[in-house]
Write a protein that holds these residues in place. Structure first.
Motif, short mmCIF file in Angstrom:
data_model
loop_
_atom_site.label_atom_id
_atom_site.label_comp_id
_atom_site.label_asym_id
_atom_site.label_seq_id
_atom_site.Cartn_x
_atom_site.Cartn_y
_atom_site.Cartn_z
N VAL A 83 0.87 -1.18 0.00
CA VAL A 83 0.00 0.00 0.00
C VAL A 83 0.91 1.23 0.00
O VAL A 83 1.79 1.35 0.85
CB VAL A 83 -0.91 0.01 1.25
N PHE A 84 0.71 2.12 -0.95
CA PHE A 84 1.53 3.32 -1.09
C PHE A 84 0.65 4.56 -1.05
O PHE A 84 -0.45 4.55 -1.60
CB PHE A 84 2.31 3.30 -2.41
N PHE A 89 7.93 6.00 -8.56
CA PHE A 89 8.50 6.09 -9.90
C PHE A 89 9.06 4.73 -10.31
O PHE A 89 9.54 3.96 -9.49
CB PHE A 89 9.64 7.12 -9.94
N GLY A 90 8.98 4.43 -11.58
CA GLY A 90 9.59 3.22 -12.11
C GLY A 90 8.62 2.09 -12.39
O GLY A 90 9.02 0.96 -12.56
N LEU A 91 7.33 2.39 -12.43
CA LEU A 91 6.34 1.35 -12.72
C LEU A 91 5.79 1.51 -14.13
O LEU A 91 5.44 2.61 -14.54
CB LEU A 91 5.16 1.44 -11.75
N LYS A 92 5.69 0.40 -14.84
CA LYS A 92 4.98 0.39 -16.13
C LYS A 92 3.80 -0.56 -15.93
O LYS A 92 3.98 -1.75 -15.66
CB LYS A 92 5.89 -0.13 -17.25
N ALA A 100 6.82 -3.66 -15.89
CA ALA A 100 8.24 -3.35 -15.71
C ALA A 100 8.41 -2.59 -14.39
O ALA A 100 7.54 -1.84 -13.98
CB ALA A 100 8.76 -2.51 -16.87
N VAL A 101 9.55 -2.83 -13.73
CA VAL A 101 9.85 -2.20 -12.45
C VAL A 101 11.28 -1.68 -12.50
O VAL A 101 12.19 -2.39 -12.91
CB VAL A 101 9.70 -3.21 -11.29
N ALA A 102 11.48 -0.43 -12.08
CA ALA A 102 12.82 0.15 -12.05
C ALA A 102 12.88 1.18 -10.93
O ALA A 102 11.86 1.59 -10.37
CB ALA A 102 13.15 0.82 -13.39
N ARG A 107 13.35 -0.75 -5.63
CA ARG A 107 13.89 -0.70 -4.26
C ARG A 107 12.84 -1.01 -3.22
O ARG A 107 13.13 -1.53 -2.15
CB ARG A 107 14.53 0.67 -4.00
N LEU A 108 11.58 -0.70 -3.51
CA LEU A 108 10.49 -0.99 -2.60
C LEU A 108 10.06 -2.45 -2.64
O LEU A 108 9.26 -2.89 -1.82
CB LEU A 108 9.28 -0.09 -2.91
N GLY A 109 10.58 -3.21 -3.58
CA GLY A 109 10.29 -4.65 -3.64
C GLY A 109 9.12 -5.04 -4.52
O GLY A 109 8.67 -6.17 -4.50
N ILE A 110 8.63 -4.10 -5.33
CA ILE A 110 7.52 -4.42 -6.23
C ILE A 110 8.04 -5.33 -7.34
O ILE A 110 9.12 -5.12 -7.86
CB ILE A 110 6.90 -3.14 -6.81
N ARG A 111 7.26 -6.33 -7.71
CA ARG A 111 7.70 -7.31 -8.71
C ARG A 111 6.87 -7.23 -9.98
O ARG A 111 5.68 -6.94 -9.95
CB ARG A 111 7.57 -8.71 -8.13
#
Length: 121
Positions: A83-84, A89-92, A100-102, A107-111
């Motif tokens: 939950v954010f 930043f870095g989500l497609k 895609a994750v960058a 760094r937050l661990g999203i896959r």
């Protein structure tokens, strides 16, 4: 972190015995230092080609129903929830799936492959 396989629980040390992937040496890890990335159970059902069965239709229906429940439990055991307050930043995201994750998101661990449930206030 590194990927590893849990070998056994060592009661005397209060630690998990794990084998780092690619290594032949076991290491001991405190439970709080492990992150489960996949359900540790595997379910394999095989039926031989010829089966002689003396069972009622009701019994077979009950067995199939329990296997379906077990399948749902196994899938839910592997669910992780994030939950954010704001979208990192870095989500497609395409079609509700993270493709895609960058950067910050990584760094937050999203896959990748995760499902987005809701976005907004």
């Amino acid at each position: 972190g590194r990927a590893a396989t849990i070998v056994s629980w060592d009661e005397a040390q209060g630690k998990w015995r794990v084998r780092i992937d690619g290594s032949s040496v076991d290491n001991f890890v405190l439970p709080g230092n492990l992150e489960l990335n996949a359900a540790p159970w595997k379910l394999s059902l095989e039926v031989p080609r010829a089966v002689e069965l003396a069972a009622t239709e009701k019994f077979l229906s009950e067995v199939v129903g329990h296997v379906k429940v077990l399948d749902r439990v196994m899938k839910e055991a592997a669910i992780e929830t994030y939950v954010f307050a704001e979208r990192p930043f870095g989500l497609k995201i395409q079609g509700g799936v993270i493709r895609a994750v960058a950067g910050t998101a990584r760094r937050l661990g999203i896959r990748t492959g995760s499902t987005v449930i809701a976005v907004g206030d």
